[in-house]
Design a protein around this motif. Sequence first.
Motif, PDB file in Angstrom:
ATOM      1  N   HIS A  81       0.944  -1.007  -0.355  1.00 25.18           N
ATOM      2  CA  HIS A  81       0.045   0.021  -0.099  1.00 25.18           C
ATOM      3  C   HIS A  81       1.578   1.037   0.203  1.00 25.18           C
ATOM      4  O   HIS A  81       0.756   2.418  -0.813  1.00 25.18           O
ATOM      5  CB  HIS A  81      -1.121   0.023   1.109  1.00 25.18           C
ATOM      6  CG  HIS A  81      -2.249  -0.859   1.212  1.00 25.18           C
ATOM      7  ND1 HIS A  81      -3.226  -0.009  -0.241  1.00 25.18           N
ATOM      8  CD2 HIS A  81      -2.418  -2.292   1.289  1.00 25.18           C
ATOM      9  CE1 HIS A  81      -3.689  -0.713   0.018  1.00 25.18           C
ATOM     10  NE2 HIS A  81      -3.559  -2.280   0.641  1.00 25.18           N
ATOM     11  N   THR A  85       0.559   3.303  -3.933  1.00 22.83           N
ATOM     12  CA  THR A  85       0.326   4.427  -3.431  1.00 22.83           C
ATOM     13  C   THR A  85       1.131   5.691  -3.756  1.00 22.83           C
ATOM     14  O   THR A  85       0.622   6.641  -4.152  1.00 22.83           O
ATOM     15  CB  THR A  85      -0.485   5.166  -2.080  1.00 22.83           C
ATOM     16  OG1 THR A  85      -1.202   4.074  -1.675  1.00 22.83           O
ATOM     17  CG2 THR A  85      -1.180   6.255  -1.690  1.00 22.83           C
ATOM     18  N   ALA A 122      -6.033   5.776  -1.974  1.00 23.50           N
ATOM     19  CA  ALA A 122      -6.322   4.947  -1.346  1.00 23.50           C
ATOM     20  C   ALA A 122      -7.292   4.369  -0.501  1.00 23.50           C
ATOM     21  O   ALA A 122      -8.104   4.013  -0.312  1.00 23.50           O
ATOM     22  CB  ALA A 122      -4.682   5.564   0.463  1.00 23.50           C
ATOM     23  N   TRP A 125      -8.864   3.163  -3.297  1.00 27.89           N
ATOM     24  CA  TRP A 125      -8.569   1.028  -3.250  1.00 27.89           C
ATOM     25  C   TRP A 125      -9.784   0.447  -2.308  1.00 27.89           C
ATOM     26  O   TRP A 125      -9.806  -0.959  -2.111  1.00 27.89           O
ATOM     27  CB  TRP A 125      -7.021   1.355  -3.115  1.00 27.89           C
ATOM     28  CG  TRP A 125      -6.642   0.096  -3.079  1.00 27.89           C
ATOM     29  CD1 TRP A 125      -6.708  -0.653  -2.067  1.00 27.89           C
ATOM     30  CD2 TRP A 125      -6.935  -1.224  -4.413  1.00 27.89           C
ATOM     31  NE1 TRP A 125      -6.055  -2.550  -2.270  1.00 27.89           N
ATOM     32  CE2 TRP A 125      -6.168  -2.231  -3.603  1.00 27.89           C
ATOM     33  CE3 TRP A 125      -7.082  -0.639  -5.558  1.00 27.89           C
ATOM     34  CZ2 TRP A 125      -6.122  -3.005  -4.970  1.00 27.89           C
ATOM     35  CZ3 TRP A 125      -6.878  -1.588  -6.884  1.00 27.89           C
ATOM     36  CH2 TRP A 125      -6.077  -2.543  -5.908  1.00 27.89           C
ATOM     37  N   ASP A 150      -4.296   0.089   5.933  1.00 29.23           N
ATOM     38  CA  ASP A 150      -3.949   0.506   4.257  1.00 29.23           C
ATOM     39  C   ASP A 150      -3.516   2.331   3.956  1.00 29.23           C
ATOM     40  O   ASP A 150      -2.682   2.672   3.530  1.00 29.23           O
ATOM     41  CB  ASP A 150      -4.648  -0.198   3.934  1.00 29.23           C
ATOM     42  CG  ASP A 150      -4.386  -1.531   3.931  1.00 29.23           C
ATOM     43  OD1 ASP A 150      -4.041  -2.121   4.461  1.00 29.23           O
ATOM     44  OD2 ASP A 150      -5.664  -1.826   3.531  1.00 29.23           O
ATOM     45  N   LEU A 151      -5.192   2.886   4.625  1.00 33.58           N
ATOM     46  CA  LEU A 151      -5.343   4.376   4.600  1.00 33.58           C
ATOM     47  C   LEU A 151      -4.073   4.958   4.827  1.00 33.58           C
ATOM     48  O   LEU A 151      -3.097   6.152   4.147  1.00 33.58           O
ATOM     49  CB  LEU A 151      -6.172   4.836   4.969  1.00 33.58           C
ATOM     50  CG  LEU A 151      -7.589   4.273   4.192  1.00 33.58           C
ATOM     51  CD1 LEU A 151      -8.874   4.992   5.100  1.00 33.58           C
ATOM     52  CD2 LEU A 151      -7.987   4.704   2.738  1.00 33.58           C
ATOM     53  N   GLY A 154      -0.928   3.994   2.690  1.00 33.50           N
ATOM     54  CA  GLY A 154      -0.904   4.264   1.441  1.00 33.50           C
ATOM     55  C   GLY A 154      -0.560   6.268   1.511  1.00 33.50           C
ATOM     56  O   GLY A 154       0.083   6.934   0.536  1.00 33.50           O
TER      57      GLY A 154
END
Length: 192
Positions: A81, A85, A122, A125, A150-151, A154
Amino acid sequence: MTALLLAVRWAGPLSVLLTALVYDAAGAAVMMLVCLGVTVAWRARPPAALELGTDLVLLLAAWSSVLLLYERLTWWDLVVHFAATAVLAELGFRALERWGGLSAARAVSHVLVVCALGAALALLWEYAEFVGNATVDPRVQVGYRDTLGDLAAGTAGALTAGAVGAAARNRAGPARGGSGDRGVRADGRGQR
């Protein structure tokens, strides 16, 4: 560098064929997304290093899915990620600049726009992961902890890419319009 770029560009379509023959249709569909990303990177005409990095990261992310690395290595998802990103946000910035959506940006503006693009990518996604989990494959990781991790990864990748991209443009200097792009004038239009 040109031969290497061509080889990596062709790795996308070859990966579609390989996954369709050896693995499954879901893997081939993931590889088709890579082909789309590779095509966008090629048409955006970023600096060669950014195009190569984007293509390699996209291939790595897709093969990680096909080979089930996300399930085997719990930390690998965050690494991908971050990297994906990063390259996609910088590529998005360069594409917007090239296609007339942005004028030549100062370093701070470059970092902020790339970071904003990365945060938006992000988020999109994560929506795609949610839909993928619900409709395609329940192995697609979702959940509060996964989504926020993940956020964060990213956005951190986009912030890093913005800083590295701004620094690279500053090193390129005004002689090349600060763009570092192949065949692109300072105004972002291709040379004829």
